[in-house]
Design an enzyme around this catalytic site. Structure first.
Site, PDB file in Angstrom:
ATOM      1  N   GLU A 212      44.790  33.704  29.386  1.00 48.98           N
ATOM      2  CA  GLU A 212      43.743  34.697  29.660  1.00 48.98           C
ATOM      3  C   GLU A 212      44.385  36.067  29.897  1.00 48.98           C
ATOM      4  O   GLU A 212      45.380  36.182  30.603  1.00 48.98           O
ATOM      5  CB  GLU A 212      43.002  34.225  30.914  1.00 48.98           C
ATOM      6  CG  GLU A 212      42.015  35.196  31.481  1.00 48.98           C
ATOM      7  CD  GLU A 212      41.315  34.614  32.720  1.00 48.98           C
ATOM      8  OE1 GLU A 212      41.348  33.378  32.930  1.00 48.98           O
ATOM      9  OE2 GLU A 212      40.767  35.400  33.485  1.00 48.98           O
ATOM     10  N   ASP A 214      43.008  39.577  31.264  1.00 51.43           N
ATOM     11  CA  ASP A 214      41.889  40.330  31.824  1.00 51.43           C
ATOM     12  C   ASP A 214      42.101  41.822  31.597  1.00 51.43           C
ATOM     13  O   ASP A 214      43.070  42.398  32.067  1.00 51.43           O
ATOM     14  CB  ASP A 214      41.778  40.071  33.327  1.00 51.43           C
ATOM     15  CG  ASP A 214      41.537  38.610  33.629  1.00 51.43           C
ATOM     16  OD1 ASP A 214      40.892  37.942  32.809  1.00 51.43           O
ATOM     17  OD2 ASP A 214      42.003  38.134  34.681  1.00 51.43           O
ATOM     18  N   GLU A 217      38.293  43.889  35.260  1.00 54.60           N
ATOM     19  CA  GLU A 217      37.468  43.171  36.222  1.00 54.60           C
ATOM     20  C   GLU A 217      37.166  44.212  37.263  1.00 54.60           C
ATOM     21  O   GLU A 217      38.084  44.749  37.903  1.00 54.60           O
ATOM     22  CB  GLU A 217      38.227  42.016  36.825  1.00 54.60           C
ATOM     23  CG  GLU A 217      38.466  40.928  35.800  1.00 54.60           C
ATOM     24  CD  GLU A 217      38.877  39.636  36.459  1.00 54.60           C
ATOM     25  OE1 GLU A 217      38.001  38.815  36.723  1.00 54.60           O
ATOM     26  OE2 GLU A 217      40.064  39.477  36.732  1.00 54.60           O
ATOM     27  N   HIS A 228      47.390  36.484  32.516  1.00 51.42           N
ATOM     28  CA  HIS A 228      47.554  35.137  33.078  1.00 51.42           C
ATOM     29  C   HIS A 228      48.193  34.253  32.004  1.00 51.42           C
ATOM     30  O   HIS A 228      47.470  33.576  31.250  1.00 51.42           O
ATOM     31  CB  HIS A 228      46.202  34.508  33.427  1.00 51.42           C
ATOM     32  CG  HIS A 228      45.425  35.154  34.526  1.00 51.42           C
ATOM     33  ND1 HIS A 228      45.507  34.751  35.831  1.00 51.42           N
ATOM     34  CD2 HIS A 228      44.511  36.141  34.510  1.00 51.42           C
ATOM     35  CE1 HIS A 228      44.673  35.468  36.577  1.00 51.42           C
ATOM     36  NE2 HIS A 228      44.056  36.325  35.793  1.00 51.42           N
TER      37      HIS A 228
END
Ligand SMILES: *[C@@H]1O[C@H](CO)[C@@H](O)[C@H](O)[C@H]1NC(C)=O
Ligand SMILES: *[C@@H]1O[C@H](CO)[C@@H](O)[C@H](O)[C@H]1NC(C)=O
Ligand SMILES: *[C@@H]1O[C@H](CO)[C@@H](O)[C@H](O)[C@H]1NC(C)=O
Ligand SMILES: *[C@@H]1O[C@H](CO)[C@@H](O)[C@H](O)[C@H]1NC(C)=O
Ligand SMILES: *[C@@H]1O[C@H](CO)[C@@H](O)[C@H](O)[C@H]1NC(C)=O
Ligand SMILES: *[C@@H]1O[C@H](CO)[C@@H](O)[C@H](O)[C@H]1NC(C)=O
Ligand SMILES: *[C@@H]1O[C@H](CO)[C@@H](O)[C@H](O)[C@H]1NC(C)=O
Length: 458
Positions: A212, A214, A217, A228
């Site tokens: 993942e 991101d 956020e 991640h």
């Protein structure tokens, strides 16, 4: 994303139904994105958005009875996940359903989407994926590229999260695998670095993991971008509390994925006046803003190792460099392995990021291709404290660096408190574009390079 600290506390109806329904036509919103080059500028590309399967109506094959309701799974059709897959269908969502039931609206002539936090019918939050055909997700390959979009987050208060991120899902949503007959058209195949429970997984020790990245956020008070990495290639089932990183005894840092990630949240890094609610901040979250994320390789080629993830903002025609860390012994305004290692050390966090290959590993995934997800959500498990308040709970922010992530009070971000006050919350994502480094943005109407940045915020 989905930084779930307390395992099993986010109970979405994980869909187990895997037949493609035929009762309601799927009328997903369309989306125009752009691919850019420095020489040729930006070209429109036709794409679409599809709602995740967990939000959809699930009913018995050939009938109209719910397989899932407020009371949970209907035991007649769904005594176990395997029967459920055979007995239930996942339905389409009409154009009206997208708007009315889920609060998902096309904006700007199809160049963006507005997601309502809540709808009158009682829906809360949504998650959608970008598609490039009726049955396929678009795979973005972003190594040695940049990714840019405009966001409007001024209606996202403390405890809310408008998230834009990439995950390594299957292009077809896993259609044909494991009894899944629905596929990407119905938003199946979700996975992320928290290894969420797949479908109606009755066994709490099993999940589905994948890498993942991101991008964004955020609410109007805090924001983070976070790689991640995982040891996985594509979605991978995990078995047991260690592999899945579940459990309360350090298993979190033993699994297939780096659940914490290497986050760059400028507030957490001590730059508390960089991003926030008002014109006294360098980036004013009350106004729309453009965010650029660059995935830089060591040699500037598509074959190189990922060495840096850089962020810059554009607002009112001005390019604004990301704030530099003010934490002692942690330098820089971008994510590099050096930044991550120093940050983990300074905050006393376990460095799972490096253990799972750090940026080089993330870069390999970016090269393979990832699916883009856009969402809006709130959080029963941690009240989003990991993003905008003090986290972990119980730690004293004045005694440990890194505990304070934003100005919010997590007690007030409990969804039971937050929802009644934010019925009219929403987020907008628009003008999505990607391409060569420095090809997707300009300041004051004329293209500018990163090294021309005037407003360096330190
Ligand atoms: C549900 O599936 C199981 C297993 O395939 C089957 O035995 C059962 O008859 C099904 N129930 C209904 C109501 O279709
Ligand atoms: C649950 O999953 C774990 C991990 O795969 C396995 O060891 C365990 O036996 C399963 N439990 C049941 C009840 O199936
Ligand atoms: C955000 O800023 C506006 C304008 O200064 C102010 O009215 C509002 O109370 C602020 N909201 C929060 C939650 O700080
Ligand atoms: C890229 O990263 C790998 C893994 O860390 C390393 O073995 C390799 O030498 C790196 N390549 C270059 C050119 O730095
Ligand atoms: C910073 O690093 C130096 C050298 O390793 C060390 O002596 C010092 O204690 C560190 N400072 C902090 C605040 O961690
Ligand atoms: C947090 O730590 C500070 C400094 O050590 C101390 O003054 C304060 O009382 C502590 N707060 C709590 C709630 O323990
Ligand atoms: C957070 O809000 C709660 C509930 O209003 C209040 O009791 C508490 O003192 C607040 N905490 C801080 C640190 O302001």
């Amino acid at each position: 994303m989905k930084f779930t600290w307390l395992i099993g506390s986010t109970f979405l109806p994980w869909t187990c139904a895997q037949h493609a329904g035929t009762v309601v036509p799927e009328e997903s919103p369309s989306l125009v994105i752009q691919e850019c080059t420095k020489a040729g500028g930006c070209q429109d590309e036709k794409a679409g958005l599809v709602l995740d399967s967990n939000w959809r109506w699930v009913h018995n094959v050939g009938g109209y009875q719910n397989c899932f309701s407020d009371k949970g799974w209907n035991p007649t059709f769904c005594p176990d996940p395997e029967s459920c897959k055979k007995n239930c269908s996942l339905e389409g969502v009409t154009a009206k359903g997208y708007k009315k039931t889920y609060g998902v609206r096309e904006i700007d002539d199809g160049r963006g989407v507005k997601l309502d936090f809540m709808t009158q019918g009682g829906n809360v939050g949504s998650r959608l994926y970008v598609t490039d055909g009726e049955e396929s997700y678009k795979m973005f390959k972003l190594l040695n590229r940049e990714f840019t979009l405009d966001v409007d987050v001024h209606k996202l208060n403390c405890g809310m999260n408008g998230a834009v991120y990439f995950i390594e899902m299957d292009k077809d949503g896993g259609k044909g695998k494991d009894g899944n007959l629905a596929g990407a058209k119905f938003g199946t195949g979700y996975c992320d670095a928290q290894c969420p429970h797949e479908k109606f997984e009755t066994n709490a020790s099993r999940g589905i993991c994948c890498v993942e990245m991101d991008i964004w956020e955020a609410n109007k008070h805090a924001t983070a971008f976070t790689p991640h990495p995982c040891s996985t290639v594509g979605p991978q089932k995990c078995m047991g509390d260690i592999e899945c990183g579940y459990g309360e005894n350090g298993e979190r840092w033993m699994g297939l994925c780096d659940k914490d990630g290497c986050d760059l949240n400028t507030y957490r890094m001590g730059a508390k006046t960089f991003y926030g609610n008002g014109s006294s901040f360098a980036v004013d979250s009350n106004e729309p803003l453009t965010l650029v994320t660059q995935f830089i390789t060591h040699d500037g080629t598509d074959e190189g190792n990922l060495t840096e993830i850089r962020r810059l903002y554009i607002q009112h025609g001005k390019v604004i460099a990301n704030a530099a860390s003010r934490i002692p012994n942690v330098t820089g305004s971008a994510i590099t392995d050096g930044f991550c290692n120093a940050q983990k050390k300074a905050f006393g966090d376990y460095d799972h990021h490096q253990k799972l290959g750090g940026l080089v590993s993330m870069g390999e995934t970016l090269k393979r291709g990832m699916v883009l997800s856009v969402s809006i959500w709130n959080d029963y498990a941690t009240h989003m404290a990991w993003l905008d308040a003090s986290f972990p709970p119980g730690e004293n922010a004045s005694e440990r660096l890194g505990v304070l992530r934003g100005p919010c009070n997590a007690t007030l971000s409990n969804p039971t408190v937050l929802r009644p006050k934010n019925k009219n919350g929403w987020v907008k994502y628009y003008n999505i574009r990607y391409g060569e480094i420095d090809s997707t943005y300009s300041a004051s109407g004329s293209a500018r390079r990163l090294d021309d940045i005037g407003a360096v915020f330190v």
